[in-house]
Design an enzyme around this catalytic site. Structure first.
Site, PDB file in Angstrom:
ATOM      1  N   ALA A 271      17.568  63.231   5.766  1.00 13.45           N
ATOM      2  CA  ALA A 271      19.002  63.223   6.075  1.00 13.45           C
ATOM      3  C   ALA A 271      19.583  64.634   6.114  1.00 13.45           C
ATOM      4  O   ALA A 271      20.432  64.945   6.950  1.00 13.45           O
ATOM      5  CB  ALA A 271      19.742  62.377   5.036  1.00 13.45           C
TER       6      ALA A 271
ATOM      7  N   ASN B  86      24.827  54.731  -4.573  1.00 11.09           N
ATOM      8  CA  ASN B  86      24.480  55.781  -5.530  1.00 11.09           C
ATOM      9  C   ASN B  86      25.510  55.871  -6.649  1.00 11.09           C
ATOM     10  O   ASN B  86      26.691  55.627  -6.437  1.00 11.09           O
ATOM     11  CB  ASN B  86      24.346  57.129  -4.817  1.00 11.09           C
ATOM     12  CG  ASN B  86      23.241  57.087  -3.786  1.00 11.09           C
ATOM     13  OD1 ASN B  86      22.439  56.164  -3.754  1.00 11.09           O
ATOM     14  ND2 ASN B  86      23.217  58.095  -2.921  1.00 11.09           N
TER      15      ASN B  86
ATOM     16  N   ASP C 163      25.430  58.759  -8.656  1.00  7.11           N
ATOM     17  CA  ASP C 163      25.283  60.153  -9.101  1.00  7.11           C
ATOM     18  C   ASP C 163      26.542  61.012  -8.900  1.00  7.11           C
ATOM     19  O   ASP C 163      26.622  62.120  -9.426  1.00  7.11           O
ATOM     20  CB  ASP C 163      24.080  60.812  -8.400  1.00  7.11           C
ATOM     21  CG  ASP C 163      24.166  60.739  -6.864  1.00  7.11           C
ATOM     22  OD1 ASP C 163      23.102  60.594  -6.218  1.00  7.11           O
ATOM     23  OD2 ASP C 163      25.291  60.803  -6.324  1.00  7.11           O
TER      24      ASP C 163
ATOM     25  N   GLY D  87      19.585  56.856   4.090  1.00  8.91           N
ATOM     26  CA  GLY D  87      18.791  56.975   2.878  1.00  8.91           C
ATOM     27  C   GLY D  87      18.721  55.731   2.031  1.00  8.91           C
ATOM     28  O   GLY D  87      18.817  55.796   0.801  1.00  8.91           O
TER      29      GLY D  87
ATOM     30  N   HIS E  23      27.746  50.253  -6.862  1.00  8.63           N
ATOM     31  CA  HIS E  23      26.900  49.973  -8.036  1.00  8.63           C
ATOM     32  C   HIS E  23      27.398  50.701  -9.276  1.00  8.63           C
ATOM     33  O   HIS E  23      26.642  50.871 -10.247  1.00  8.63           O
ATOM     34  CB  HIS E  23      25.442  50.336  -7.727  1.00  8.63           C
ATOM     35  CG  HIS E  23      24.852  49.484  -6.650  1.00  8.63           C
ATOM     36  ND1 HIS E  23      23.673  49.786  -6.021  1.00  8.63           N
ATOM     37  CD2 HIS E  23      25.303  48.342  -6.072  1.00  8.63           C
ATOM     38  CE1 HIS E  23      23.416  48.856  -5.104  1.00  8.63           C
ATOM     39  NE2 HIS E  23      24.377  47.975  -5.112  1.00  8.63           N
TER      40      HIS E  23
ATOM     41  N   CYS F 296      32.632  48.777 -22.295  1.00  8.07           N
ATOM     42  CA  CYS F 296      32.197  47.922 -23.404  1.00  8.07           C
ATOM     43  C   CYS F 296      31.305  46.808 -22.877  1.00  8.07           C
ATOM     44  O   CYS F 296      31.556  46.264 -21.798  1.00  8.07           O
ATOM     45  CB  CYS F 296      33.411  47.325 -24.107  1.00  8.07           C
ATOM     46  SG  CYS F 296      32.937  46.255 -25.476  1.00  8.07           S
TER      47      CYS F 296
HETATM   48  N1  APR Z   1      16.412  61.517   3.804  1.00  9.78           N
HETATM   49  C1  APR Z   1      16.609  60.243   4.258  1.00  9.78           C
HETATM   50  N2  APR Z   1      16.036  59.147   3.666  1.00  9.78           N
HETATM   51  C2  APR Z   1      15.244  59.368   2.597  1.00  9.78           C
HETATM   52  C3  APR Z   1      14.979  60.679   2.088  1.00  9.78           C
HETATM   53  C4  APR Z   1      15.606  61.779   2.749  1.00  9.78           C
HETATM   54  N3  APR Z   1      15.417  63.038   2.354  1.00  9.78           N
HETATM   55  N4  APR Z   1      14.128  60.556   1.017  1.00  9.78           N
HETATM   56  C5  APR Z   1      13.871  59.220   0.878  1.00  9.78           C
HETATM   57  N5  APR Z   1      14.541  58.521   1.832  1.00  9.78           N
HETATM   58  C6  APR Z   1      14.580  57.072   2.033  1.00  9.78           C
HETATM   59  C7  APR Z   1      13.277  56.360   1.707  1.00  9.78           C
HETATM   60  O1  APR Z   1      12.496  56.264   2.865  1.00  9.78           O
HETATM   61  C8  APR Z   1      13.749  54.984   1.239  1.00  9.78           C
HETATM   62  O2  APR Z   1      13.746  54.060   2.307  1.00  9.78           O
HETATM   63  O3  APR Z   1      15.519  56.560   1.128  1.00  9.78           O
HETATM   64  C9  APR Z   1      15.197  55.217   0.806  1.00  9.78           C
HETATM   65  C10 APR Z   1      15.457  55.019  -0.691  1.00  9.78           C
HETATM   66  O4  APR Z   1      15.213  53.686  -0.985  1.00  9.78           O
HETATM   67  P1  APR Z   1      15.337  53.141  -2.494  1.00  9.78           P
HETATM   68  O5  APR Z   1      14.586  54.005  -3.396  1.00  9.78           O
HETATM   69  O6  APR Z   1      14.993  51.693  -2.434  1.00  9.78           O
HETATM   70  O7  APR Z   1      16.880  53.335  -2.830  1.00  9.78           O
HETATM   71  P2  APR Z   1      18.153  52.471  -2.401  1.00  9.78           P
HETATM   72  O8  APR Z   1      17.974  51.834  -1.076  1.00  9.78           O
HETATM   73  O9  APR Z   1      19.335  53.311  -2.608  1.00  9.78           O
HETATM   74  O10 APR Z   1      18.119  51.319  -3.540  1.00  9.78           O
HETATM   75  C11 APR Z   1      19.174  50.421  -3.583  1.00  9.78           C
HETATM   76  O11 APR Z   1      18.372  49.550  -5.640  1.00  9.78           O
HETATM   77  O12 APR Z   1      17.352  50.080  -7.530  1.00  9.78           O
HETATM   78  C12 APR Z   1      18.535  49.708  -7.020  1.00  9.78           C
HETATM   79  O13 APR Z   1      20.721  50.009  -7.805  1.00  9.78           O
HETATM   80  C13 APR Z   1      19.643  50.696  -7.267  1.00  9.78           C
HETATM   81  O14 APR Z   1      21.343  51.457  -5.735  1.00  9.78           O
HETATM   82  C14 APR Z   1      19.977  51.198  -5.868  1.00  9.78           C
HETATM   83  C15 APR Z   1      19.520  50.068  -4.997  1.00  9.78           C
END
Ligand code: APR
Length: 271
Positions: free
Chosen positions: A219, A83, A85, A175, A100, A108
């Protein structure tokens, strides 16, 4: 290891799935160096919106649970997050590796000037580097770009050195969909180092087979009780091999069969 899902209950969109940031948004146009070269204003508009949303968001119970666990474990804890954020740090986490990058830093796009803290919402004329005049860009690791070697080294060293320690290594992913490397591969590195591996996620994940335990749920609801961090209950501590939480291995019952997946190289990539 955390992903966008841990910030979902703070009101921030995840990436994949319905309503996700990539839903209807061509990733290539906003999250690759090529996309930035083609339309930097579009990219800055996208990240400025994300800055505004993240600034308005608050850490949730899951972020706080990890900060509390860090307070208890100290150097025996490391939080690697995908993340950008900054909500982990706002919850009090300090031992954080932002694999990330961060929404709150700008760098730059041309010269190696170090990134600077920046909370601005960027509009044209786009900002330029004071050193070389090149366009400034969000200090985010875009697809196809290398992660900072210092970050991947810190994560790998923590996993390998912890495996040699007195207490058992626990690898906990929260997550994340397990779609993006090298993040999706660390569970296997930890596993090969003898770790007990846990996934806390709302849905199943691409690499779910690599985990010993899958706790399915939001979570914000399941993490704190699982880690027993609320109300100062020092109960069963995963790092001390307690077993209270073991019973909660998700709807699919007992730990899954081991699946072997190997970590990729240090470049952010997606299927
Ligand atoms: N609690 C737990 N898990 C959750 C919740 C919640 N409240 N809400 C959603 N999720 C889960 C979803 O089921 C999903 O599997 O979180 C996951 C989010 O997956 P992605 O959207 O693919 O995000 P992420 O795994 O962080 O992506 C990885 O991809 O796009 C790039 O750079 C970006 O860091 C990011 C990377």
């Amino acid at each position: 290891m955390t992903g966008a899902g841990i910030s979902a209950e703070s009101g921030l969109a995840t990436f994949r799935g319905a309503g996700g940031l990539w839903d209807g948004q061509p990733v290539e146009r906003v999250a690759t160096p090529e996309g930035f070269a083609a339309d930097p204003a579009l990219v800055w508009r996208f990240y400025s919106e994300r800055r505004a949303q993240a600034a308005a968001a608050l850490p949730n119970r899951a972020h706080r649970a990890l900060a509390e666990l860090e307070a208890r474990l100290g150097e025996r804890f490391l939080l690697a997050t995908q993340n950008v954020d900054g909500l982990h740090q706002r919850a009090g986490s300090q031992r954080v590796v932002e694999m990330h990058g961060s929404l709150w830093r700008t760098r730059c796009s041309v010269c190696p000037a170090p990134p600077v803290e920046d909370r601005g919402l960027v509009e044209p004329p786009l900002p330029r580097c004071a050193r070389c005049g090149g366009l400034l860009r969000p200090a985010i690791v875009w697809f196809g770009e290398l992660l900072d070697a210092a970050d991947t080294r810190r994560i790998e060293r923590f996993i390998v050195s912890s495996a040699r320690g007195a207490s058992r290594l626990v690898f906990l992913a929260v997550g994340t969909s397990g779609n993006v490397w090298p993040a999706a591969g660390y569970v296997s590195l930890a596993r090969s180092a003898g770790a007990d591996t846990w996934l806390v996620n709302l849905d199943s994940a691409e690499n779910v087979g690599a985990f010993d335990h899958f706790v399915q749920g939001p979570a914000g609801e399941v993490l704190a009780p699982l880690l027993r961090v609320e109300n100062g209950d020092r109960g069963d501590d995963p790092a001390r091999g307690g077993d209270g939480a073991r019973g909660d291995a998700g709807p699919d019952g007992p730990p899954r069969e081991r699946g072997e997946v190997t970590p990729g190289e240090g470049r952010a990539s997606y299927p």
